[in-house]
Design a protein around this motif. Structure first.
Motif, PDB file in Angstrom:
ATOM      1  N   LYS A  85     -28.774 -38.087 -54.593  1.00 48.98           N
ATOM      2  CA  LYS A  85     -28.548 -38.834 -55.837  1.00 48.98           C
ATOM      3  C   LYS A  85     -29.854 -39.184 -56.549  1.00 48.98           C
ATOM      4  CE  LYS A  85     -24.252 -41.048 -54.408  1.00 48.98           C
ATOM      5  NZ  LYS A  85     -23.618 -42.359 -54.162  1.00 48.98           N
ATOM      6  N   GLU A  86     -30.832 -39.656 -55.801  1.00 45.91           N
ATOM      7  CA  GLU A  86     -32.102 -40.067 -56.414  1.00 45.91           C
ATOM      8  C   GLU A  86     -32.779 -38.894 -57.119  1.00 45.91           C
ATOM      9  OE1 GLU A  86     -36.405 -41.688 -54.951  1.00 45.91           O
ATOM     10  OE2 GLU A  86     -34.640 -42.562 -53.992  1.00 45.91           O
ATOM     11  N   PHE A  87     -32.793 -37.727 -56.470  1.00 43.76           N
ATOM     12  CA  PHE A  87     -33.405 -36.555 -57.090  1.00 43.76           C
ATOM     13  C   PHE A  87     -32.610 -36.135 -58.330  1.00 43.76           C
ATOM     14  CE2 PHE A  87     -33.984 -31.992 -57.710  1.00 43.76           C
ATOM     15  CZ  PHE A  87     -35.364 -31.933 -57.812  1.00 43.76           C
ATOM     16  N   LEU A  88     -31.280 -36.123 -58.229  1.00 45.64           N
ATOM     17  CA  LEU A  88     -30.459 -35.741 -59.381  1.00 45.64           C
ATOM     18  C   LEU A  88     -30.698 -36.682 -60.552  1.00 45.64           C
ATOM     19  CD1 LEU A  88     -27.121 -34.787 -57.599  1.00 45.64           C
ATOM     20  CD2 LEU A  88     -28.738 -33.219 -58.712  1.00 45.64           C
ATOM     21  N   ARG A  89     -30.840 -37.960 -60.271  1.00 44.39           N
ATOM     22  CA  ARG A  89     -31.108 -38.932 -61.345  1.00 44.39           C
ATOM     23  C   ARG A  89     -32.499 -38.738 -61.945  1.00 44.39           C
ATOM     24  NH1 ARG A  89     -29.087 -42.930 -57.569  1.00 44.39           N
ATOM     25  NH2 ARG A  89     -26.876 -43.202 -58.003  1.00 44.39           N
ATOM     26  N   ARG A  90     -33.421 -38.318 -61.131  1.00 41.84           N
ATOM     27  CA  ARG A  90     -34.810 -38.158 -61.589  1.00 41.84           C
ATOM     28  C   ARG A  90     -34.964 -37.013 -62.586  1.00 41.84           C
ATOM     29  NH1 ARG A  90     -40.212 -36.148 -58.962  1.00 41.84           N
ATOM     30  NH2 ARG A  90     -41.491 -36.952 -60.626  1.00 41.84           N
ATOM     31  N   CYS A  91     -34.157 -35.995 -62.452  1.00 39.39           N
ATOM     32  CA  CYS A  91     -34.299 -34.782 -63.268  1.00 39.39           C
ATOM     33  C   CYS A  91     -33.534 -34.884 -64.582  1.00 39.39           C
ATOM     34  CB  CYS A  91     -33.760 -33.576 -62.496  1.00 39.39           C
ATOM     35  SG  CYS A  91     -34.653 -33.229 -60.969  1.00 39.39           S
ATOM     36  N   THR A  92     -33.984 -34.117 -65.550  1.00 41.29           N
ATOM     37  CA  THR A  92     -33.235 -33.886 -66.772  1.00 41.29           C
ATOM     38  C   THR A  92     -32.574 -32.526 -66.606  1.00 41.29           C
ATOM     39  OG1 THR A  92     -34.814 -35.142 -68.080  1.00 41.29           O
ATOM     40  CG2 THR A  92     -33.385 -33.608 -69.278  1.00 41.29           C
ATOM     41  N   HIS A  93     -31.250 -32.526 -66.596  1.00 34.49           N
ATOM     42  CA  HIS A  93     -30.501 -31.301 -66.317  1.00 34.49           C
ATOM     43  C   HIS A  93     -29.966 -30.686 -67.603  1.00 34.49           C
ATOM     44  CE1 HIS A  93     -30.348 -32.213 -61.997  1.00 34.49           C
ATOM     45  NE2 HIS A  93     -30.281 -33.464 -62.407  1.00 34.49           N
ATOM     46  N   ALA A  94     -29.987 -29.369 -67.637  1.00 39.10           N
ATOM     47  CA  ALA A  94     -29.346 -28.612 -68.708  1.00 39.10           C
ATOM     48  C   ALA A  94     -28.582 -27.466 -68.043  1.00 39.10           C
ATOM     49  CB  ALA A  94     -30.374 -28.076 -69.693  1.00 39.10           C
ATOM     50  N   PHE A  95     -27.524 -27.046 -68.697  1.00 38.98           N
ATOM     51  CA  PHE A  95     -26.666 -25.980 -68.175  1.00 38.98           C
ATOM     52  C   PHE A  95     -26.549 -24.897 -69.238  1.00 38.98           C
ATOM     53  CE2 PHE A  95     -25.885 -29.666 -65.733  1.00 38.98           C
ATOM     54  CZ  PHE A  95     -25.560 -29.221 -64.471  1.00 38.98           C
ATOM     55  N   LEU A  96     -26.898 -23.685 -68.846  1.00 40.05           N
ATOM     56  CA  LEU A  96     -26.790 -22.530 -69.729  1.00 40.05           C
ATOM     57  C   LEU A  96     -25.529 -21.778 -69.326  1.00 40.05           C
ATOM     58  CD1 LEU A  96     -28.176 -20.839 -71.969  1.00 40.05           C
ATOM     59  CD2 LEU A  96     -29.247 -19.516 -70.126  1.00 40.05           C
ATOM     60  N   ILE A  97     -24.615 -21.634 -70.264  1.00 35.68           N
ATOM     61  CA  ILE A  97     -23.348 -20.987 -69.952  1.00 35.68           C
ATOM     62  C   ILE A  97     -23.222 -19.685 -70.731  1.00 35.68           C
ATOM     63  CG2 ILE A  97     -22.185 -23.125 -69.319  1.00 35.68           C
ATOM     64  CD1 ILE A  97     -20.892 -23.078 -72.131  1.00 35.68           C
ATOM     65  N   ARG A  98     -22.500 -18.767 -70.134  1.00 37.26           N
ATOM     66  CA  ARG A  98     -22.199 -17.488 -70.775  1.00 37.26           C
ATOM     67  C   ARG A  98     -20.718 -17.225 -70.582  1.00 37.26           C
ATOM     68  NH1 ARG A  98     -24.841 -11.524 -69.363  1.00 37.26           N
ATOM     69  NH2 ARG A  98     -23.995 -10.471 -71.201  1.00 37.26           N
ATOM     70  N   GLU A  99     -20.119 -16.576 -71.547  1.00 38.61           N
ATOM     71  CA  GLU A  99     -18.703 -16.242 -71.451  1.00 38.61           C
ATOM     72  C   GLU A  99     -18.480 -15.553 -70.105  1.00 38.61           C
ATOM     73  OE1 GLU A  99     -15.024 -15.140 -71.491  1.00 38.61           O
ATOM     74  OE2 GLU A  99     -16.345 -13.439 -71.679  1.00 38.61           O
ATOM     75  N   PRO A 100     -17.583 -16.080 -69.266  1.00 34.36           N
ATOM     76  CA  PRO A 100     -17.445 -15.554 -67.905  1.00 34.36           C
ATOM     77  C   PRO A 100     -17.207 -14.047 -67.811  1.00 34.36           C
ATOM     78  CG  PRO A 100     -16.311 -17.639 -68.076  1.00 34.36           C
ATOM     79  CD  PRO A 100     -16.749 -17.264 -69.476  1.00 34.36           C
ATOM     80  N   ALA A 101     -16.394 -13.480 -68.675  1.00 34.77           N
ATOM     81  CA  ALA A 101     -16.125 -12.032 -68.575  1.00 34.77           C
ATOM     82  C   ALA A 101     -17.419 -11.229 -68.730  1.00 34.77           C
ATOM     83  CB  ALA A 101     -15.089 -11.602 -69.616  1.00 34.77           C
ATOM     84  N   ALA A 102     -18.277 -11.641 -69.643  1.00 34.51           N
ATOM     85  CA  ALA A 102     -19.541 -10.923 -69.852  1.00 34.51           C
ATOM     86  C   ALA A 102     -20.489 -11.121 -68.665  1.00 34.51           C
ATOM     87  CB  ALA A 102     -20.208 -11.395 -71.144  1.00 34.51           C
ATOM     88  N   ALA A 103     -20.584 -12.344 -68.155  1.00 35.99           N
ATOM     89  CA  ALA A 103     -21.465 -12.606 -67.013  1.00 35.99           C
ATOM     90  C   ALA A 103     -20.977 -11.862 -65.771  1.00 35.99           C
ATOM     91  CB  ALA A 103     -21.546 -14.105 -66.742  1.00 35.99           C
ATOM     92  N   ILE A 104     -19.671 -11.862 -65.548  1.00 38.54           N
ATOM     93  CA  ILE A 104     -19.111 -11.191 -64.372  1.00 38.54           C
ATOM     94  C   ILE A 104     -19.293  -9.685 -64.485  1.00 38.54           C
ATOM     95  CG2 ILE A 104     -16.976 -10.695 -63.113  1.00 38.54           C
ATOM     96  CD1 ILE A 104     -16.166 -13.649 -63.841  1.00 38.54           C
ATOM     97  N   ALA A 105     -19.084  -9.131 -65.667  1.00 39.62           N
ATOM     98  CA  ALA A 105     -19.285  -7.686 -65.860  1.00 39.62           C
ATOM     99  C   ALA A 105     -20.745  -7.309 -65.603  1.00 39.62           C
ATOM    100  CB  ALA A 105     -18.865  -7.279 -67.267  1.00 39.62           C
TER     101      ALA A 105
END
Length: 165
Positions: A85-105
């Motif tokens: 928890k402490e480490f997760l709170r310490r960081c600034t998180h971002a999530f890069l998403i891609r349309e699943p069909a394209a990423a899976i292909a």
């Protein structure tokens, strides 16, 4: 405290292109996939340290003296990270998403018939949900399609969201 910015993505979501942009900025120590490397290869490199588990990665990242940017993928489940928890709170998180069909292909061109866990979307969501739970905040979510369609706009939006010029 030295800032740690982490970009999470499922494999084949164009995160390495985003990481390259952070390398070119020149104002962060950029660490490439330290969590996945300790799971997949038994060790990772973080600065001058070679941690062999997730706790070691978190300790090494926390010990760096310049701003840190971490790019990692979710082809594995990171149980120790989720509990930190402490480490997760310490960081600034971002999530890069891609349309699943394209990423899976794209992933299937490298790994024929990948299973659910290999494509990483379940683990990506698990980290996202845990970050929300632990921090009480919605992290930054970026679309890799936006990154391709409008790189300057996507980078500006990311920088504004995480407090970078």
């Amino acid at each position: 405290m030295t800032p740690i910015r982490v970009l999470w993505s499922a494999p084949r979501s164009r995160s390495t292109a985003f990481e390259r942009m952070m390398v070119e900025r020149g104002d962060h120590h950029v660490v490439h996939e330290p969590f996945s490397h300790v799971v997949d290869f038994g060790a990772s490199t973080v600065g001058a340290v070679t941690p062999s588990d997730q706790h070691g990665v978190m300790d090494a990242l926390s010990a760096l003296r310049e701003p840190v940017f971490v790019k990692d993928t979710t082809d594995f489940r990171y149980v120790d990270l989720l509990a930190a928890k402490e480490f997760l709170r310490r960081c600034t998180h971002a999530f890069l998403i891609r349309e699943p069909a394209a990423a899976i292909a794209s992933h299937a061109r490298l790994v024929p018939e990948p299973d659910r866990d290999e494509v990483g979307f379940a683990w990506l969501y698990e980290i996202y949900a845990r970050v929300v739970e632990v921090t009480g905040q919605e992290p930054v979510v970026l679309s890799s399609d936006d990154l391709v369609r409008d790189p300057p706009g996507a980078v500006r939006a990311y920088c504004a969201a995480v407090g970078l010029a």
